[in-house]
Scaffold this motif. Structure first.
Motif, short mmCIF file in Angstrom:
data_model
loop_
_atom_site.label_atom_id
_atom_site.label_comp_id
_atom_site.label_asym_id
_atom_site.label_seq_id
_atom_site.Cartn_x
_atom_site.Cartn_y
_atom_site.Cartn_z
N LYS A 164 0.84 -1.20 0.00
CA LYS A 164 0.00 0.00 0.00
C LYS A 164 0.88 1.25 0.00
CE LYS A 164 -3.99 -2.18 2.24
NZ LYS A 164 -4.81 -2.28 3.46
N GLY A 165 1.96 1.21 0.78
CA GLY A 165 2.86 2.35 0.79
C GLY A 165 3.49 2.59 -0.57
N ALA A 166 3.88 1.51 -1.26
CA ALA A 166 4.49 1.64 -2.59
C ALA A 166 3.50 2.21 -3.60
CB ALA A 166 5.00 0.28 -3.05
N VAL A 167 2.27 1.73 -3.57
CA VAL A 167 1.24 2.23 -4.49
C VAL A 167 0.94 3.70 -4.21
CG1 VAL A 167 -1.18 1.99 -5.19
CG2 VAL A 167 0.24 -0.05 -4.89
N PHE A 168 0.85 4.03 -2.94
CA PHE A 168 0.60 5.42 -2.53
C PHE A 168 1.73 6.33 -3.04
CE2 PHE A 168 0.72 8.56 1.18
CZ PHE A 168 -0.32 9.34 0.69
N ALA A 169 2.98 5.89 -2.83
CA ALA A 169 4.13 6.68 -3.29
C ALA A 169 4.09 6.87 -4.80
CB ALA A 169 5.43 5.99 -2.88
N ALA A 170 3.77 5.81 -5.53
CA ALA A 170 3.71 5.90 -6.99
C ALA A 170 2.70 6.94 -7.43
CB ALA A 170 3.37 4.54 -7.58
N ASN A 171 1.53 6.92 -6.80
CA ASN A 171 0.47 7.86 -7.20
C ASN A 171 0.79 9.29 -6.80
OD1 ASN A 171 -2.26 6.52 -8.34
ND2 ASN A 171 -1.16 5.04 -7.07
#
Length: 430
Positions: free
Chosen positions: A299-306
């Motif tokens: 979730k952290g990785a997806v959040f960072a990407a967005n």
């Protein structure tokens, strides 16, 4: 005190908080997908533990030779069942992921053999293990040659040149699942399976090893379930669940694991020795928690990407792509961007939050590297961390977070530092 105010107390401005919350409101469907995968993998771990009748006696400490260590043997059976392999080697004597890979390679290669990487350059620390960069004790020093086929510009496999690279001396094919310090796509388990099938159609007896670091429990299946003879990883990454204080694993065929055990200990001793020194409870409990911890990191990785994609930076993978590891790369194009991002991650840490990370000449790397991690376990990259080499394209690699909320705070703080330093001049979507 409301939610925004508690973030202000750790240094997150209202502007950064509001910007990130707006991005977060678009990710509900992604969270549902990640949670479904975590639930599936949680049941997989639970079934493996129940099948092998894990009980309190398996947490007992052993010392010295560690003969008849039932806890150690049961843990290895749990790993083998969970990852769908014949055998496993899970030991605190394996110090890190690079060590686990070095054991697997040196155990299953002999002088005159050739090692092939069909996915381009391996991770930096493996260059010295292989002998791409000269180093004492490398495979090259023992007469083991190395061949490499780069991925094509679009990230696809170069099938024609892979076929040409396989010959009578090709003994082992190494496949790195994650991107390392590159900006190529991470390989999905499906794509890894396709590559293994292709390689074995040319030479059926070749050993296919997958560097599984950062990929465990991200998908519902592992590379060992699509033909890999060995999968290798570190316990201070995904499968340790943030609790394992050291260790690594190698899962695979019995023949390969026997070779690895003899290399790790000594010929004639193999898996029979290796005391657990009282840390098995953290190995068991960490493995049990791992699917949930990995979900938070994802979730952290997806959040960072967005967040960073919305600001106009190149992110790999992008904000909508499927995920195959927990690493998120962000290209800043300048050293200052990488440094400020890492300062933000460090400032959000529970440990050493007051420390300022700086680039340095770290052993095993060919350029200065900056690393940010305020971890309970030194070097644990399932905990909130970020790092990157100070060289073009000046990309930072973010991973981890024992909880989703901590990963979220880390990303917010990284954005705060970039905004305060002027690397990001305005919080506006591009």
């Amino acid at each position: 005190m409301n939610q925004r105010e508690i973030y202000e107390r750790i240094g997150i401005s209202r502007e950064v908080y509001d910007y990130c919350e707006e991005i977060l409101s678009t990710l509900t469907k992604r969270w549902e997908q990640i949670d479904r995968t975590a639930e599936y993998n949680q049941m997989k771990v639970l079934l493996a533990m129940q099948k092998n009748r894990v009980d309190a006696t398996h947490f007992a400490a052993t010392t010295g030779y560690g003969y008849n260590d039932a806890g150690r043997e049961t843990l290895e059976a749990v790993y083998a069942d969970c990852f769908g392999t014949e055998a496993a080697l899970v030991r605190p004597q394996i110090t890190c992921g690079t060590h686990a890979l070095a054991v697997a390679l040196s155990a299953n290669l002999r002088p005159g053999d050739e090692l092939l990487s069909p996915v381009g350059k391996p991770y930096d620390t493996l260059e010295e293990v292989i002998g791409i960069r000269p180093s004492m004790g490398s495979l090259k020093e023992f007469g083991i040659s190395y061949s490499q086929v780069d991925l094509l510009a679009d990230g696809s496999f170069d099938w024609d040149n892979i076929r040409k690279a396989i010959h009578e001396k090709t003994k082992l094919v190494t496949i790195q699942r994650s991107k390392g310090y590159q900006t190529r796509p991470t390989l999905s388990v499906k794509r890894i399976g396709e590559l293994i099938s292709f390689v074995k159609s040319i030479k059926p007896d070749v050993i296919c090893m997958v560097d599984n670091c950062y990929g465990e429990f991200v998908e519902e299946i592992e590379p060992s379930e699509v033909g890999a003879d060995m999968i290798v990883g570190s316990l201070i990454k995904n499968p340790g669940g943030g609790l394992a204080p050291i260790g690594g694993y190698i899962c695979g065929t019995k023949a390969c694991i026997d070779q690895c055990a003899y290399r790790l200990s000594a010929p004639g001793l193999g898996q029979e020795v290796g005391a657990n020194l009282g840390i098995l409870p953290s190995f068991y409990q960490g493995f049990f928690l791992a699917p949930t911890v990995v979900a938070g990191a994802l979730k952290g990785a997806v959040f960072a990407a967005n967040v960073y994609e919305s600001l106009g930076f190149r992110v790999i993978p992008n904000g909508t792509e499927s995920r195959h590891d927990i690493i998120q790369a962000v290209e800043f194009g300048t050293p200052e961007g990488v440094i400020q991002f890492c300062k933000g991650i460090q400032a959000a840490a529970p440990v050493d939050s007051y420390v300022t990370p700086e680039p340095w000449d770290m052993p095993g790397y060919d350029s200065p590297v900056i690393m940010a991690a305020g971890a309970f376990v030194q070097g644990s990259s399932i905990e909130l961390s970020a790092d990157g080499p100070i060289k073009p394209p000046y990309a930072v690699y973010f991973q981890g977070g024992l909880t989703w909320y901590h990963a979220k705070a880390g990303i917010m703080m990284s954005l705060q530092k970039l905004w305060e330093s002027g690397v990001i001049r305005a919080l506006k979507r591009k």
